[in-house]
Design a protein around this motif. Structure first.
Motif, PDB file in Angstrom:
ATOM      1  N   ARG A  66       0.917  -0.877   0.320  1.00  0.00           N
ATOM      2  CA  ARG A  66      -0.092  -0.102   0.040  1.00  0.00           C
ATOM      3  C   ARG A  66       0.911   1.363   0.147  1.00  0.00           C
ATOM      4  NH1 ARG A  66      -5.593   0.419  -1.322  1.00  0.00           N
ATOM      5  NH2 ARG A  66      -5.357  -1.911   0.271  1.00  0.00           N
ATOM      6  N   SER A  67       0.789   1.893  -1.485  1.00  0.00           N
ATOM      7  CA  SER A  67       1.668   3.543  -1.030  1.00  0.00           C
ATOM      8  C   SER A  67       0.981   4.759   0.098  1.00  0.00           C
ATOM      9  CB  SER A  67       1.857   3.980  -2.607  1.00  0.00           C
ATOM     10  OG  SER A  67       0.627   4.671  -2.897  1.00  0.00           O
ATOM     11  N   PRO A  68       1.904   5.358   0.061  1.00  0.00           N
ATOM     12  CA  PRO A  68       1.015   6.890   0.864  1.00  0.00           C
ATOM     13  C   PRO A  68       0.402   6.966   0.323  1.00  0.00           C
ATOM     14  CG  PRO A  68       3.663   6.820   0.295  1.00  0.00           C
ATOM     15  CD  PRO A  68       2.924   5.846  -0.381  1.00  0.00           C
ATOM     16  N   SER A  69       0.466   7.522  -1.003  1.00  0.00           N
ATOM     17  CA  SER A  69      -1.363   7.564  -1.133  1.00  0.00           C
ATOM     18  C   SER A  69      -2.283   6.608  -0.937  1.00  0.00           C
ATOM     19  CB  SER A  69      -1.467   8.584  -3.371  1.00  0.00           C
ATOM     20  OG  SER A  69      -0.004   9.695  -2.803  1.00  0.00           O
ATOM     21  N   GLY A  70      -2.225   5.242  -1.292  1.00  0.00           N
ATOM     22  CA  GLY A  70      -3.638   4.296  -0.890  1.00  0.00           C
ATOM     23  C   GLY A  70      -3.212   3.808  -2.158  1.00  0.00           C
ATOM     24  N   VAL A  71      -2.736   3.720  -2.549  1.00  0.00           N
ATOM     25  CA  VAL A  71      -2.892   2.847  -4.046  1.00  0.00           C
ATOM     26  C   VAL A  71      -1.799   1.330  -3.168  1.00  0.00           C
ATOM     27  CG1 VAL A  71      -1.664   2.302  -7.147  1.00  0.00           C
ATOM     28  CG2 VAL A  71      -2.014   5.040  -5.481  1.00  0.00           C
ATOM     29  N   TYR A  72      -2.248   0.310  -4.396  1.00  0.00           N
ATOM     30  CA  TYR A  72      -2.015  -1.184  -3.778  1.00  0.00           C
ATOM     31  C   TYR A  72      -2.160  -1.651  -4.739  1.00  0.00           C
ATOM     32  CZ  TYR A  72      -2.826  -5.914  -2.214  1.00  0.00           C
ATOM     33  OH  TYR A  72      -2.925  -7.033  -1.720  1.00  0.00           O
TER      34      TYR A  72
END
Length: 200
Positions: A122-128
């Motif tokens: 899960r990236s800092p911007s919320g992308v999985y």
């Protein structure tokens, strides 16, 4: 019908048409803004193509991928392909490293019947970012653990389509998935092909 009734009906009809047009325009702008926010989140965190060069690939063929988004799949029942397959030029499991596209944290990992050994970041911007069919992991990861962009996650493989440890049911490749939180859906699938083309 009297003239007065006709005028009232026409005015009512026009009011409905105008209200409908205003509502459509407002909703369209809201959807566009949300879509742009989602795309900005995806591109904000992307740093690395997930399959760097391999020392085993002495001819330098690298990897290939095409847009297989929503193509039909049949293992485990009829379904569509929510990802993009990155195929190896050297057709052996474990010969290509898989690195994290972005910074983030390990949200899920372990065995899935369809995906085999997989890891989800899960990236800092919320992308999985979902990496599947691995032959093994780069090290022992823990769920919740921080990961850096470019960090070794594992190795391209052919695991999956069966009970834990099943391998060899298809050619070695990385199944890459991209999911976002959108319209109340925690895992709204996006086509990863444009992401991979951009990173390549």
């Amino acid at each position: 019908m009297t003239l007065r009734k006709t005028v009232c009906i026409v005015l009512l009809f026009l009011s409905i048409v105008i209200a409908d047009a205003w509502l459509f325009h407002s909703m369209w702008n809201l959807v566009q803004e949300k879509t742009e926010d989602v795309l900005a989140a995806v591109t904000a965190d992307m740093v690395y193509f997930p399959v760097p060069k391999s020392s085993y690939d002495t001819k330098g063929y690298g990897v290939s991928f095409g847009d297989s988004w929503m193509e039909s799949r049949s293992f485990g029942g009829e379904r569509t392909h929510e990802g993009c397959d990155i195929m190896a030029a050297v057709n052996k499991r474990g010969h290509y490293p898989i690195v994290s596209i972005s910074d983030g944290y390990v949200e899920q990992m372990g065995w899935l019947k369809l995906g085999g050994y997989r890891i989800g970041i899960r990236s800092p911007s919320g992308v999985y970012f979902y990496y599947a069919h691995l032959s093994g992991y780069g090290r022992k990861f823990q769920e919740g653990e921080a990961v850096r962009a470019g960090e070794l996650l594992g190795f391209l493989g052919d695991s999956g389509y069966g009970e834990e440890g099943t391998c060899g049911k298809f050619a070695p490749h990385l199944h890459m998935g991209v999911y976002v939180r959108y319209k109340g859906d925690e895992e709204y699938a996006l086509n990863p092909y444009p992401v991979l083309v951009y990173l390549k």
